[in-house]
Design a protein around this motif. Structure first.
Motif, PDB file in Angstrom:
ATOM      1  N   UNK A  12     -26.587  80.816 121.043  1.00 17.78           N
ATOM      2  CA  UNK A  12     -26.911  79.575 121.636  1.00 17.78           C
ATOM      3  C   UNK A  12     -26.607  79.416 122.308  1.00 17.78           C
ATOM      4  N   UNK A  13     -25.076  78.810 122.837  1.00 18.01           N
ATOM      5  CA  UNK A  13     -24.800  78.741 123.734  1.00 18.01           C
ATOM      6  C   UNK A  13     -24.726  78.812 124.702  1.00 18.01           C
ATOM      7  N   UNK A  14     -24.929  80.446 124.389  1.00 19.59           N
ATOM      8  CA  UNK A  14     -25.555  81.148 126.187  1.00 19.59           C
ATOM      9  C   UNK A  14     -26.665  80.824 127.089  1.00 19.59           C
ATOM     10  N   UNK A  15     -26.960  80.238 126.613  1.00 26.48           N
ATOM     11  CA  UNK A  15     -28.570  80.136 126.340  1.00 26.48           C
ATOM     12  C   UNK A  15     -29.455  79.466 126.709  1.00 26.48           C
ATOM     13  N   UNK A  16     -28.466  77.771 125.689  1.00 28.15           N
ATOM     14  CA  UNK A  16     -29.089  76.604 126.314  1.00 28.15           C
ATOM     15  C   UNK A  16     -29.053  76.461 127.585  1.00 28.15           C
ATOM     16  N   UNK A  17     -30.656  74.419 127.617  1.00 33.04           N
ATOM     17  CA  UNK A  17     -30.686  74.805 128.755  1.00 33.04           C
ATOM     18  C   UNK A  17     -29.537  73.362 129.449  1.00 33.04           C
ATOM     19  N   UNK A  18     -29.906  73.284 130.305  1.00 34.70           N
ATOM     20  CA  UNK A  18     -28.854  72.190 131.606  1.00 34.70           C
ATOM     21  C   UNK A  18     -29.022  71.041 130.435  1.00 34.70           C
ATOM     22  N   UNK A  19     -27.663  71.236 129.800  1.00 30.95           N
ATOM     23  CA  UNK A  19     -27.140  69.014 128.791  1.00 30.95           C
ATOM     24  C   UNK A  19     -25.764  69.473 128.797  1.00 30.95           C
ATOM     25  N   UNK A  20     -25.426  68.602 128.154  1.00 29.57           N
ATOM     26  CA  UNK A  20     -24.239  68.329 127.406  1.00 29.57           C
ATOM     27  C   UNK A  20     -24.278  69.122 125.804  1.00 29.57           C
ATOM     28  N   UNK A  21     -23.343  69.396 125.590  1.00 31.14           N
ATOM     29  CA  UNK A  21     -22.956  70.131 123.980  1.00 31.14           C
ATOM     30  C   UNK A  21     -22.561  69.401 123.413  1.00 31.14           C
ATOM     31  N   UNK A  22     -22.776  69.271 121.889  1.00 30.08           N
ATOM     32  CA  UNK A  22     -22.381  67.911 120.737  1.00 30.08           C
ATOM     33  C   UNK A  22     -22.037  68.606 119.524  1.00 30.08           C
ATOM     34  N   UNK A  23     -20.706  69.111 119.087  1.00 34.74           N
ATOM     35  CA  UNK A  23     -20.646  69.324 117.838  1.00 34.74           C
ATOM     36  C   UNK A  23     -20.338  67.781 116.631  1.00 34.74           C
ATOM     37  N   UNK A  24     -21.010  67.917 115.633  1.00 31.49           N
ATOM     38  CA  UNK A  24     -20.653  66.552 114.867  1.00 31.49           C
ATOM     39  C   UNK A  24     -19.758  67.453 113.340  1.00 31.49           C
ATOM     40  N   UNK A  25     -18.449  67.386 113.332  1.00 35.53           N
ATOM     41  CA  UNK A  25     -18.001  67.995 112.395  1.00 35.53           C
ATOM     42  C   UNK A  25     -16.903  69.284 112.390  1.00 35.53           C
ATOM     43  N   UNK A  26     -15.855  69.367 113.539  1.00 32.77           N
ATOM     44  CA  UNK A  26     -15.451  69.761 113.954  1.00 32.77           C
ATOM     45  C   UNK A  26     -14.006  70.861 113.065  1.00 32.77           C
ATOM     46  N   UNK A  27     -14.143  69.975 111.965  1.00 31.07           N
ATOM     47  CA  UNK A  27     -12.669  70.264 111.047  1.00 31.07           C
ATOM     48  C   UNK A  27     -11.308  70.431 111.866  1.00 31.07           C
ATOM     49  N   UNK A  28     -11.080  71.741 112.254  1.00 32.50           N
ATOM     50  CA  UNK A  28      -9.554  72.441 112.615  1.00 32.50           C
ATOM     51  C   UNK A  28     -10.254  72.651 113.910  1.00 32.50           C
ATOM     52  N   UNK A  29     -11.528  73.101 114.235  1.00 33.02           N
ATOM     53  CA  UNK A  29     -11.650  73.357 115.563  1.00 33.02           C
ATOM     54  C   UNK A  29     -13.071  74.406 116.087  1.00 33.02           C
ATOM     55  N   UNK A  30     -12.613  75.589 114.820  1.00 38.99           N
ATOM     56  CA  UNK A  30     -13.011  76.996 114.971  1.00 38.99           C
ATOM     57  C   UNK A  30     -14.679  76.919 115.897  1.00 38.99           C
TER      58      UNK A  30
END
Ligand SMILES: C[S@@+](CC[C@H](N)C(=O)[O-])C[C@H]1O[C@@H](n2cnc3c(N)ncnc32)[C@H](O)[C@@H]1O
Length: 246
Positions: free
Chosen positions: A63-81
Motif C-alpha cells: 500500500x505504501x508503494x501505491x498510495x497517492x500524494x499525501x502524508x502518512x500516519x501510523x498510530x501505534x508504532x510500539x518498537x517501530x517495526x
C-alpha cells in the motif's frame, strides 16, 4: 518468522477459541513476500521489533508503494517495526515519497480500554521508547520520519492538524482509541487514501472488530465507508474520489 511471530503462532494453534474464532488458513498460494528482495531486507531488519506478521507487513509495504500524494500516519508504532516498513516502502518509490511519514505512540502503552475490549485493560505494550524507534529507523537508513509522542489524537493530533493523509495505519488494540483515531483521520484522507486497521481480525481485539463493523457501510465526511476485511486480519478502507461522494 520472528521469535515474536513464532510465539504468537504457537499460542494461536493451541487455543480453545469461542465460536467465530479459530486459526485462519487461506487457500491462496501466491507469496510475493518470499521473492521480493527489498521487502525481505526490511523484514529481516524489523522482525524482532514488531508484533505485526509478515502478511500484514506485506500489505503495508504494497500500500505504501501505491498510495497517492499525501502524508502518512501510523498510530501505534510500539518498537517501530511496521512504521519502518512503511518508511522503507515510500523511500524506494520511483515517483518519490508521496509525503511526510509520522509515527505516533503514547510510549506508555495502550489507553482508553473499556467495556467493549475483552483482553486489554490499559498500559500493555509500554516496553518501548522514542529512542528505540529512532534507533531502528537509523539502522534501516531512514531519515526524516517524525515521531508524535502521547495519546493520539488528544495530545499530538494538533501537530499535524492541517495535513492531508494518503495512508493511515491504526494499530491501537482497543475500541475507543481506534474510533478516535479513525474519526480524526477520515476527514483528512485524500481521495484514494487508505486506512488500515491492524487489529480487526484478532481474538482479544474484539473492540476494534466491533468498531470496524459499526462503521462498515455507513457514510462519514460525505464518503461511503466500504470495508475490505482481509484474511491477514487487517481491515482496509479506501477513501473514494470526490466524484463518487454522496
Ligand atoms: C500492538 S502495539 C503496535 C504494534 C506495532 N505497530 C508493531 O509494529 O509492532 C499498539 C501500540 O499502540 C499504542 N497506542 C494505543 N493507543 C494509542 C493512542 N490513542 N495514541 C497513541 N498510541 C497508542 C500503544 O502504546 C502500543 O505501543
Amino acid at each position: 518468522m520472528s521469535d515474536q511471530a513464532k510465539t504468537n503462532t504457537t499460542q494461536n494453534r493451541r487455543r480453545d477459541y469461542p465460536a467465530g474464532y479459530g486459526v485462519v488458513e487461506p487457500v491462496a498460494n501466491y507469496r510475493p513476500w518470499d521473492t521480493d528482495a527489498a521487502f525481505s531486507e526490511v523484514y529481516d531488519l524489523v522482525r524482532e521489533h514488531t508484533m505485526v506478521d509478515v502478511y500484514r507487513l506485506w500489505t503495508l509495504w504494497t500500500l505504501a508503494g501505491q498510495v497517492p500524494m499525501g502524508d502518512l500516519l501510523e498510530i501505534g508504532s510500539w518498537r517501530g517495526g511496521s512504521g519502518t516498513t512503511i518508511a522503507r516502502a515510500i523511500g524506494r518509490r520511483a515517483d518519490g515519497a508521496p509525503g511526510q511519514l509520522y509515527l505516533a505512540d503514547t510510549f506508555a502503552g495502550v489507553v482508553k480500554a473499556g467495556e467493549r475490549d475483552t483482553y486489554y485493560t490499559g498500559g500493555e505494550h509500554a516496553n518501548t521508547s522514542p529512542e528505540i524507534v529512532r534507533e531502528l529507523l537509523r539502522n534501516a537508513g531512514v531519515e526524516g520520519v517524525e515521531l508524535l509522542v502521547g495519546i493520539f489524537p488528544d495530545d499530538s493530533g494538533h501537530a499535524i492538524d492541517q495535513k492531508r493523509l494518503s495512508l493511515c495505519h491504526i494499530d491501537v488494540d482497543v475500541y475507543q482509541s481506534a474510533r478516535d483515531c479513525f474519526e480524526w483521520a477520515w476527514p483528512r484522507m485524500v481521495s484514494g487514501g487508505v486506512v488500515v486497521f491492524d487489529d480487526y481480525g484478532f481474538y482479544g481485539c474484539e473492540g476494534v472488530t466491533t468498531y470496524v463493523e459499526e462503521i462498515a457501510g455507513t457514510i462519514a465526511d460525505g464518503a461511503p465507508i466500504v470495508v475490505v476485511p482481509s484474511l491477514s486480519g487487517q481491515a482496509i478502507v479506501t477513501k473514494p474520489s470526490l466524484d463518487s461522494r454522496i
